[in-house]
Each structure stands twice: as C-alpha cells, then as structure tokens.
Design a protein around this motif. Structure first.
Motif, PDB file in Angstrom:
ATOM      1  N   ARG A 198      -1.321  -5.120   1.197  1.00 60.44           N
ATOM      2  CA  ARG A 198      -0.960  -6.419   1.315  1.00 60.44           C
ATOM      3  C   ARG A 198      -0.287  -6.635  -0.352  1.00 60.44           C
ATOM      4  N   LEU A 212       3.177  -5.300   0.759  1.00 61.08           N
ATOM      5  CA  LEU A 212       3.878  -5.924   1.865  1.00 61.08           C
ATOM      6  C   LEU A 212       4.129  -7.461   1.270  1.00 61.08           C
ATOM      7  N   TYR A 213       3.257  -8.083   0.658  1.00 62.68           N
ATOM      8  CA  TYR A 213       3.570  -9.539   0.381  1.00 62.68           C
ATOM      9  C   TYR A 213       3.444  -9.894  -1.111  1.00 62.68           C
ATOM     10  N   GLY A 214       2.743  -9.059  -1.913  1.00 60.88           N
ATOM     11  CA  GLY A 214       2.541  -9.294  -3.377  1.00 60.88           C
ATOM     12  C   GLY A 214       1.331 -10.330  -3.319  1.00 60.88           C
ATOM     13  N   ASP A 215       0.319  -9.899  -2.361  1.00 63.24           N
ATOM     14  CA  ASP A 215      -0.777 -10.547  -2.115  1.00 63.24           C
ATOM     15  C   ASP A 215      -1.814 -10.073  -3.278  1.00 63.24           C
ATOM     16  N   SER A 244      -5.241  -5.812  -5.477  1.00 63.86           N
ATOM     17  CA  SER A 244      -4.644  -6.415  -4.253  1.00 63.86           C
ATOM     18  C   SER A 244      -5.430  -6.725  -3.174  1.00 63.86           C
ATOM     19  N   VAL A 276      -0.971  -5.728   9.881  1.00 63.37           N
ATOM     20  CA  VAL A 276       0.410  -6.422   9.236  1.00 63.37           C
ATOM     21  C   VAL A 276       0.192  -7.990   9.753  1.00 63.37           C
ATOM     22  N   TYR A 297       0.470 -12.270   8.046  1.00 64.92           N
ATOM     23  CA  TYR A 297      -0.148 -12.993   6.941  1.00 64.92           C
ATOM     24  C   TYR A 297      -1.648 -13.103   6.784  1.00 64.92           C
ATOM     25  N   PRO A 314      -5.285 -12.810   6.337  1.00 66.42           N
ATOM     26  CA  PRO A 314      -5.591 -11.760   5.587  1.00 66.42           C
ATOM     27  C   PRO A 314      -7.287 -11.385   6.019  1.00 66.42           C
ATOM     28  N   ASN A 364       2.925 -11.814  -7.265  1.00 68.70           N
ATOM     29  CA  ASN A 364       3.868 -12.342  -6.494  1.00 68.70           C
ATOM     30  C   ASN A 364       4.963 -12.904  -7.628  1.00 68.70           C
TER      31      ASN A 364
END
Ligand code: PDD
Length: 291
Positions: free
Chosen positions: A22, A25-28, A92, A98, A100, A102, A152
C-alpha cells in the motif's frame, strides 16, 4: 548499499517490496529521518514520539519498539560504513487486498536506508541558500495534515519541482490563508530587530525536531521568540531568514524569490543559533571531535 528490510539487513538487490504494498499503491505509510553523528542519533526519542503520532493519525500499528528502530538505524548506518549519516525509516501499511479499505493489510513493511551527508553543507552554512516561495499551497490541516510525516509526498514534490525551476535550494509553502508555512523538507524562521519568529503549529506545519531544539536554544540564549502567523510581506522584510531540518541544521537564507537579497547572511542571530545547535548536539551525544 545495504538496506534494513523488516528485521534484517539485506543487499540492495534483495531489498524488494511487493507491487501490492500500500506504500507503493497509495502512499499509505509514514516515515522519519534521523541524523547519525559519530554513530549516535540526535534526539532519537523526539523522532520516535513524532512517529507514534504519525502512526496514530493514520490508524496504523507496528510491532517494532523504539529501541528496535534505533538499533535498525545504527546497524544500517554501520553496514554502509557511515558514522555520519541521514537515516530514513519508512513504514508502510503493507500488502492487502487492492482498494482503499486497509483492514486486510496485516503486516506493515519496514525499510531503513542510510545515506551519506552532503559534502557542501559547511559551504552553504557560510554562504546561505536561495529559497523560492512556491505557488502551490501547503495541504490544509483538515485535509492531509502536514503534522503527519506521511509518505504521500506529492504536495512537497510539486513544490520542489516549482522551486527547482527558479534554481532555488528549497521551496517554501504558504498555507491556504496565505501565511508562511514551511519548506518542502524544512521549517522556516525569520529574525526582525533581534526577535526570532517562526510559523506557529496551527499554520499547518510539521513540528520539526530541529525547530524545537532551536526554539529551546533561542530561549536559553535569551533571544525573544515568537510563534505566530507570518504574512509573506513580513518574511520578505526580515533582517535574517533561516531554515531548520535534521540534515540542514540551521541553514541561512541569502535570497528569497520573489524578493531581495537578505542584507546579512548569515546574520548574527542565525550564526549564534548555528553555533548553539552544534554545541547542543556535541554535548548531548558526547561527541569526540568538533562538528
Ligand atoms: N524533513 N517540514 C517538513 C515538511 C519536513 O519534511 C521536515 C523534515 C521538517 C524538519 O523537521 P526535522 O527538523 O525534524 O528534520 C519540516 C526530513 C529531513 C526529510 O524529509 O528528509
């Protein structure tokens, strides 16, 4: 380069993270950057407390203790032959389904990267640097708070691209209300008639470990300090301006775009704080040599 991945050091070619992570994929995720001097970390606890705050803000938990993170930083610097280093700890949320949501990500990813300190810092501490006030505004606190040191990073990257176009060393953000906020990777200070002023936390900034040290030192040196809103006009009329960060320490600003040359670079207050910070680091870490 040798890299810390999860619980051990591996060669760079084996330091791989899944495309389903993640962070990718999301800067999570969140991170910290600590400075190693003679094999010791300056104010590690301040960094780990801030990390705890960042993790809490994004509702993420990790299985690693502060002492594990400290050991990982020092081991990574050592494995790369660096007694002086900037060490980045990235965490991370890890791999999950896949999307949002979590909840399926159960195992966070930890990486630690140690880099050498740039060689031109002493020269820049004497000459000062050029900064550019960028057009893009800092993420507002109620959207993605700059107080969270998250991965992010596009707000900062876009500001950096803008700053680089003007040949500036660092880009400086205003917040949505038009007040001075912070640099892309630094905090900003100004001096006017001997008073040190820096944007207050409610301007929407990261609370820098160096910012805190500098405020503490200024108070100890009996310099008056003010944390408040700073209009751009006030910054441009300052007697002295400087940036602070873990790597830059106290970095004088010689020029602001748009604006005029700062008359005194580094000015007397900047020089005093540069020296006081170096002394504080040497004292707290019981360093052998002059730094
Ligand atoms: N940057 N503001 C922002 C947005 C930052 O990213 C940083 C640190 C700072 C200064 O904080 P400190 O004094 O704790 O380093 C302020 C680090 C160095 C980095 O991103 O590498």
């Amino acid at each position: 380069m040798r890299i810390w991945l999860q619980n051990k050091i591996v060669p760079e070619r084996l330091a791989k993270v899944s495309v389903l992570d993640r962070g990718f994929l999301y800067g999570d995720g969140v991170y910290e950057a600590v400075r190693v001097y003679e094999g010791r970390i300056f104010r590690a606890e301040h960094h780990w407390k801030r990390l705890d705050g960042s993790l809490g803000s994004i509702h993420m938990r990790i299985p690693w203790s502060h002492s594990h993170l400290t050991a990982a930083c020092l081991a990574t610097a050592r494995a790369n032959g660096l007694s002086e280093a900037l060490v980045r700890v990235t965490l991370s949320r890890g791999q999950g389904e896949v999307g949002y949501d979590p909840r399926s990500a159960k195992r966070p990813t930890l990486t630690v990267i140690a880099s050498p300190i740039r060689k031109d810092l002493p020269r820049l501490w004497r000459s000062g640097v050029k900064i550019a006030v960028v057009n893009i505004r800092r993420n507002p606190m109620r959207s993605l708070s700059p107080a969270i040191k998250h991965t992010n990073a596009l707000n900062g990257i876009l500001a950096k691209i803008e700053a680089l176009k003007t040949g500036a060393f660092e880009g400086v953000f205003l917040n949505l209300e038009g007040f001075v906020a912070e640099g892309t990777i630094s905090n900003i200070f100004m001096v006017k008639r001997g008073v040190v002023k820096t944007p207050s936390l409610d301007c929407g900034i990261l609370e820098g470990v160096t910012r805190r040290s500098v405020l503490e030192l200024a108070r100890k040196d009996r310099v008056r300090v003010v944390e408040s809103r700073i209009p751009l006009k006030e910054l441009l009329a300052a007697d002295e301006v400087f940036l602070t960060s873990t790597t830059m320490e106290v970095m004088p600003v010689a020029r602001i775009v748009p604006g005029r040359a700062s008359p005194r670079t580094p000015g007397p207050v900047t020089r005093l704080l540069q020296k006081s910070l170096r002394e504080l680091i040497a004292k707290e870490l019981r360093l052998r040599g002059p730094i």
